[in-house]
Design a protein around this motif. Structure first.
Motif, PDB file in Angstrom:
ATOM      1  N   MET A  40       1.005  -1.111  -0.004  1.00  0.00           N
ATOM      2  CA  MET A  40      -0.126  -0.025  -0.039  1.00  0.00           C
ATOM      3  C   MET A  40       0.814   1.255   0.167  1.00  0.00           C
ATOM      4  SD  MET A  40      -2.987   1.304   2.661  1.00  0.00           S
ATOM      5  CE  MET A  40      -2.028   1.221   4.065  1.00  0.00           C
ATOM      6  N   VAL A  41       0.817   2.192  -0.903  1.00  0.00           N
ATOM      7  CA  VAL A  41       1.332   3.489  -1.105  1.00  0.00           C
ATOM      8  C   VAL A  41       0.142   4.453  -0.517  1.00  0.00           C
ATOM      9  CG1 VAL A  41       2.493   4.956  -2.478  1.00  0.00           C
ATOM     10  CG2 VAL A  41       2.768   2.829  -2.816  1.00  0.00           C
ATOM     11  N   ARG A  42       0.629   5.409   0.412  1.00  0.00           N
ATOM     12  CA  ARG A  42      -0.246   6.215   1.085  1.00  0.00           C
ATOM     13  C   ARG A  42       0.386   7.589   1.163  1.00  0.00           C
ATOM     14  NH1 ARG A  42      -1.927   4.132   6.552  1.00  0.00           N
ATOM     15  NH2 ARG A  42       0.087   4.999   7.043  1.00  0.00           N
ATOM     16  N   TRP A  43      -0.381   8.621   0.814  1.00  0.00           N
ATOM     17  CA  TRP A  43       0.093  10.083   0.846  1.00  0.00           C
ATOM     18  C   TRP A  43      -0.177  10.423   2.247  1.00  0.00           C
ATOM     19  CZ3 TRP A  43       1.501  12.893  -3.677  1.00  0.00           C
ATOM     20  CH2 TRP A  43       2.107  14.065  -3.562  1.00  0.00           C
ATOM     21  N   ASP A  44       0.673  10.299   3.173  1.00  0.00           N
ATOM     22  CA  ASP A  44       0.495  10.607   4.611  1.00  0.00           C
ATOM     23  C   ASP A  44       0.493  12.006   5.161  1.00  0.00           C
ATOM     24  OD1 ASP A  44       0.089   7.754   5.239  1.00  0.00           O
ATOM     25  OD2 ASP A  44       1.842   7.735   6.593  1.00  0.00           O
ATOM     26  N   SER A  45       0.881  12.871   4.419  1.00  0.00           N
ATOM     27  CA  SER A  45       0.863  14.293   4.736  1.00  0.00           C
ATOM     28  C   SER A  45      -0.241  15.284   4.535  1.00  0.00           C
ATOM     29  CB  SER A  45       2.101  15.079   4.233  1.00  0.00           C
ATOM     30  OG  SER A  45       1.983  14.940   2.909  1.00  0.00           O
ATOM     31  N   ALA A  46      -1.390  14.231   3.837  1.00  0.00           N
ATOM     32  CA  ALA A  46      -2.588  15.054   3.345  1.00  0.00           C
ATOM     33  C   ALA A  46      -3.367  14.932   4.697  1.00  0.00           C
ATOM     34  CB  ALA A  46      -3.484  14.051   2.320  1.00  0.00           C
ATOM     35  N   LEU A  47      -3.991  16.141   4.817  1.00  0.00           N
ATOM     36  CA  LEU A  47      -4.760  16.617   6.182  1.00  0.00           C
ATOM     37  C   LEU A  47      -5.691  15.420   6.560  1.00  0.00           C
ATOM     38  CD1 LEU A  47      -5.276  18.327   8.460  1.00  0.00           C
ATOM     39  CD2 LEU A  47      -7.027  19.164   6.804  1.00  0.00           C
ATOM     40  N   SER A  60       3.845   7.066   2.422  1.00  0.00           N
ATOM     41  CA  SER A  60       4.451   5.813   3.230  1.00  0.00           C
ATOM     42  C   SER A  60       4.313   4.591   2.375  1.00  0.00           C
ATOM     43  CB  SER A  60       3.685   5.867   4.453  1.00  0.00           C
ATOM     44  OG  SER A  60       3.839   7.077   5.255  1.00  0.00           O
ATOM     45  N   VAL A  61       5.148   3.768   2.557  1.00  0.00           N
ATOM     46  CA  VAL A  61       4.988   2.399   1.838  1.00  0.00           C
ATOM     47  C   VAL A  61       4.666   1.270   2.842  1.00  0.00           C
ATOM     48  CG1 VAL A  61       5.880   0.933   0.084  1.00  0.00           C
ATOM     49  CG2 VAL A  61       6.281   3.445  -0.050  1.00  0.00           C
ATOM     50  N   LEU A  62       3.760   0.538   2.821  1.00  0.00           N
ATOM     51  CA  LEU A  62       3.262  -0.479   4.093  1.00  0.00           C
ATOM     52  C   LEU A  62       3.424  -1.870   2.927  1.00  0.00           C
ATOM     53  CD1 LEU A  62       1.569   2.215   4.632  1.00  0.00           C
ATOM     54  CD2 LEU A  62       1.327   0.734   6.778  1.00  0.00           C
TER      55      LEU A  62
END
Length: 158
Positions: free
Chosen positions: A12-19, A43-45
């Motif tokens: 899973m690739v997630r844009w973690d800095s998004a509010l 983030s890459v999980l």
């Protein structure tokens, strides 16, 4: 895996800095990346199993005799893995030059890898999309984020 098939690994690739993501992480008590306001955080999980390392930079095993590669280096050295991810990871905003990460951190409890990209180039809605790409060993990982899907309460939240 079927014989002769292509191996796959659920990542899973997630844009973690998004509010909205930061708010959800805070609510779930997973915490949030400290540099969220300063950097774009991706983030890459799923690449590193949770609990593999007691703390970032330390192996969970006492013996390295069975983890040495042909050069005598530790094949599971987290620092080498993180350096490799830093050198191969990029954000590709449409119409802008690629952005390279300035830092990478491993959460040993979850196995999440957090890549910190400087906000030196302002990404905006006219860019339409941002592609993330990295390599992990022989695997190539890519994810495209459509910016119109990242609008929250009328504002682009990266």
């Amino acid at each position: 895996m079927p014989r002769g098939g292509t191996p796959s690994l659920p990542v899973m690739v997630r844009w973690d800095s998004a509010l909205p993501v930061r708010q959800a992480l805070l609510r779930s008590q997973s915490g949030e990346p400290a540099e969220a306001a300063k950097d774009y955080v991706i983030s890459v999980l799923g690449l590193v199993p949770a609990g593999t390392y007691r703390r970032a930079g330390r192996l969970d095993t006492q013996s390295t005799s069975d983890t040495l590669d042909s050069t005598g280096r530790d094949a599971h050295d987290p620092e080498e893995m993180l350096e490799g991810l830093m050198s191969t990871s990029r954000l590709f905003p449409h119409g802008l030059p690629p952005i390279t990460p300035e830092d990478v951190k491993l959460d040993p409890a979850t196995g999440a890898i957090h890549l910190f990209f400087p906000r030196s180039e302002a990404i905006s809605l006219p860019n339409k999309e941002v592609a993330f790409a990295t390599r992990f060993g022989s695997m190539k990982i890519q994810k495209t984020f459509r910016l119109k899907d990242m609008v929250y309460k009328g504002k682009l939240e990266l």
